[in-house]
Design a protein around this motif. Structure first.
Motif, short mmCIF file in Angstrom:
data_model
loop_
_atom_site.label_atom_id
_atom_site.label_comp_id
_atom_site.label_asym_id
_atom_site.label_seq_id
_atom_site.Cartn_x
_atom_site.Cartn_y
_atom_site.Cartn_z
N THR A 50 -5.27 2.50 4.40
CA THR A 50 -5.60 2.98 3.06
C THR A 50 -5.13 1.95 2.06
O THR A 50 -3.96 1.71 1.91
N ASN A 103 0.40 3.61 -3.21
CA ASN A 103 -0.18 4.94 -2.97
C ASN A 103 0.75 6.01 -3.50
O ASN A 103 0.33 6.97 -4.13
N LYS A 148 -1.72 9.50 1.71
CA LYS A 148 -2.13 8.13 2.06
C LYS A 148 -0.91 7.24 2.25
O LYS A 148 -0.88 6.38 3.13
N GLU A 187 -11.14 5.68 -6.43
CA GLU A 187 -11.12 6.23 -5.07
C GLU A 187 -10.49 7.62 -5.04
O GLU A 187 -9.46 7.84 -5.65
N SER A 210 0.82 -1.21 0.00
CA SER A 210 0.00 0.00 0.00
C SER A 210 0.86 1.27 0.00
O SER A 210 0.52 2.24 -0.67
N GLU A 258 0.13 5.29 5.63
CA GLU A 258 0.34 3.84 5.63
C GLU A 258 1.72 3.50 6.21
O GLU A 258 1.87 2.51 6.93
N LYS A 303 -0.50 9.59 -4.32
CA LYS A 303 -1.27 9.82 -3.09
C LYS A 303 -0.28 9.85 -1.93
O LYS A 303 -0.16 8.89 -1.16
#
Lengths: 278, 210
Positions: free
Chosen positions: A175, A135, A143, A276, A131, A147, A140
């Motif tokens: 996330t 991300n 996020k 998302e 993740s 994480e 992102k």
């Protein structure tokens, strides 16, 4: 650098990392509070348009309008392998009812739910590198850093990921991100539907993604035999199944063509994850 | 001159007018205003709380009272959904190819199918928590975002609602990105393609008999 020195170096690095995480976590937690307020504001003044917060709002409605106009199946994924896929679906279905479910039920009887949740936390914590990287690849940053903080805190304060300290105490929610999602984020479609034996519903994009995810899973870097690795993965699956017994049955038994229902649910779920918001 | 009959007439007229105005307000103005005031999220919360209350009732937890419990829950659920709209949407373009009688029958079958799925799920309720995160309203439609907290995981559930007369009705639910109506539409389409509408009816009837 001799052995002794390198040991201290790593301990120091870990400590620095830890302090950094705490600082970032408190910043993120404060930020999360602000976001909460924004959400409430959006809820209160739904008529205001053109505000930055409304982008997500407009997207949600655009998507809504889409599916209402949609003619049947126009957006459904291509399925040229349907005959083979159906055979594998059938195989997995039997695998669930004849093997996975009885094993999970027996396992259920031995271990209390709390313990099984702790085991799931441990395995979820191992998904963090996946993740974090994905991300970040999707831009992102926030996020990704959340994480990272989760991974560091849960692996330490949360005792190798057994507890979800970051979520329970700091309200840092997991996330989700994976490699297939990253490929989708950059515009790659599913191409065709694939229902793999053992692994279940997928598509070309997400199958490629599985390779990336493999390299981002810490377990695959541990020096153990492949049989042992597989056993650990099967155990993870049994433990997960033991916590969601009944969901699969209910869904497939109240669908008319379970194969199609599973295929569509997979597609909708993946599309949703790709879209998302940041 | 005797004014009393005139006063009487005026006062009579006044009271009728007030009454008429009150009735018009009651019929149109007030219910619409109340729906806007209470909002989709508030309305949804009331109904969901009602269901949770039924689920929590100790005396209904006995196995022999399960049917009664289901019926009580279904009474609440039935009032929350617009099954006509959902059934119509789940058939897509096939809706227009069937007669009005067939449409009415199909709405009944569809709601029973949804009942089977959701009553089954709701039965496994223990102490899950529901958090409402936000509501978006656009004219007569709304989306309510919520999270079902179950065994430490958060399951996102989005309700789509439409206002009808003075009430918000759910016309679709999205659980973990999966729309109930769209999922059934693709499921039904795959049956209709091979077995036509008659085959679909037969398959649903078979399902319900189980």
């Amino acid at each position: 650098m001799n052995r002794q020195n390198s040991k201290y170096f790593f301990i120091g690095l870990a400590a620095a990392f830890f302090v950094f995480s705490i600082c970032t976590a408190s910043l993120l937690a404060a930020d999360a509070g602000d976001e909460q307020n924004n959400v409430l504001q959006v809820a209160a003044s739904t008529d205001q348009q053109g505000e930055p917060d409304n982008d997500q709002f407009e997207d949600a409605w655009a998507e809504e309008d889409n599916w209402e106009d949609e003619t049947d199946g126009s957006k459904a994924i291509a399925d040229p392998l349907e005959p083979v896929n159906r055979i594998f679906f059938h195989f997995n279905d039997k695998l669930y009812y004849w093997v996975l479910k009885p094993v999970a039920r027996g396992y259920n009887a031995i271990l209390p739910e709390d313990v099984r949740i702790v085991v799931r936390n441990f395995f979820n914590n191992l998904l963090a590198p996946r993740s974090i990287v994905n991300n970040l690849l999707q831009g992102k940053v926030r996020k990704s850093s959340e994480e990272l903080v989760r991974f560091v805190l849960n692996s330490t304060v949360g005792i190798v990921g057994l507890g979800d300290f970051a979520q329970d105490v700091l309200e840092l929610n997991p996330t989700y991100a994976d490699t297939g999602q990253t490929l989708g984020y950059y515009g790659l479609g599913g191409i065709i539907y694939i229902h793999w034996p053992f692994f279940g519903p997928s598509n070309v994009r997400d199958t490629i993604g599985m390779v990336g995810d493999y390299y981002l899973h810490p377990l695959n870097y541990v020096d153990i035999k492949w049989e042992e690795r597989t056993a650990i993965k099967v155990y993870d699956q049994v433990n997960r199944t033991s916590l969601t017994l009944g969901d699969y049955e209910l869904f497939t038994e109240t669908a008319l063509d379970p194969y199609t229902a599973v295929k569509d649910a997979y597609q909708q779920n993946r599309d949703g994850k790709i879209k998302e918001p940041r | 001159m005797n004014v009393r009959p005139i006063i009487k007439l005026i006062s009579y007229k006044w009271s009728t007018m007030v009454l008429a105005a009150a009735m018009i307000l009651a019929l149109y103005g007030v219910p619409a205003a109340s729906a806007v005031e209470s909002g989709p999220m508030a309305q949804l919360r009331v109904s969901v709380d009602e269901i949770i209350d039924i689920l929590k009732k100790e005396e209904l937890k006995a196995p022999e009272r399960h049917n009664e419990r289901h019926e009580l829950i279904w009474e609440v659920v039935y009032k929350m959904f617009d099954f006509y709209e959902m059934a119509k949407s789940s058939l897509g373009k096939n809706w227009k190819t069937i007669s009005t009688e067939e449409q009415d029958m199909f709405v009944g079958l569809f709601s029973s199918l949804v009942k089977q799925r959701y009553i089954g799920k709701i039965n496994s309720y223990t102490d899950q928590e529901i958090v409402y995160t936000k509501q978006l309203i656009k004219e007569n439609r709304a989306m309510v975002y919520s999270l079902l907290i179950d065994k430490g995981t958060k399951v996102p559930i989005i309700y789509k609602l439409k206002v009808k007369q003075d009430k918000w009705f759910i016309y679709d639910i999205k659980i973990e990105n999966v729309s109930l109506v769209l999922n059934y539409r693709r499921d039904f389409a795959s049956v209709i393609r091979k077995e036509k509408f008659a085959g679909l009816v037969e398959r649903i009837t078979e399902k319900l008999e189980k």
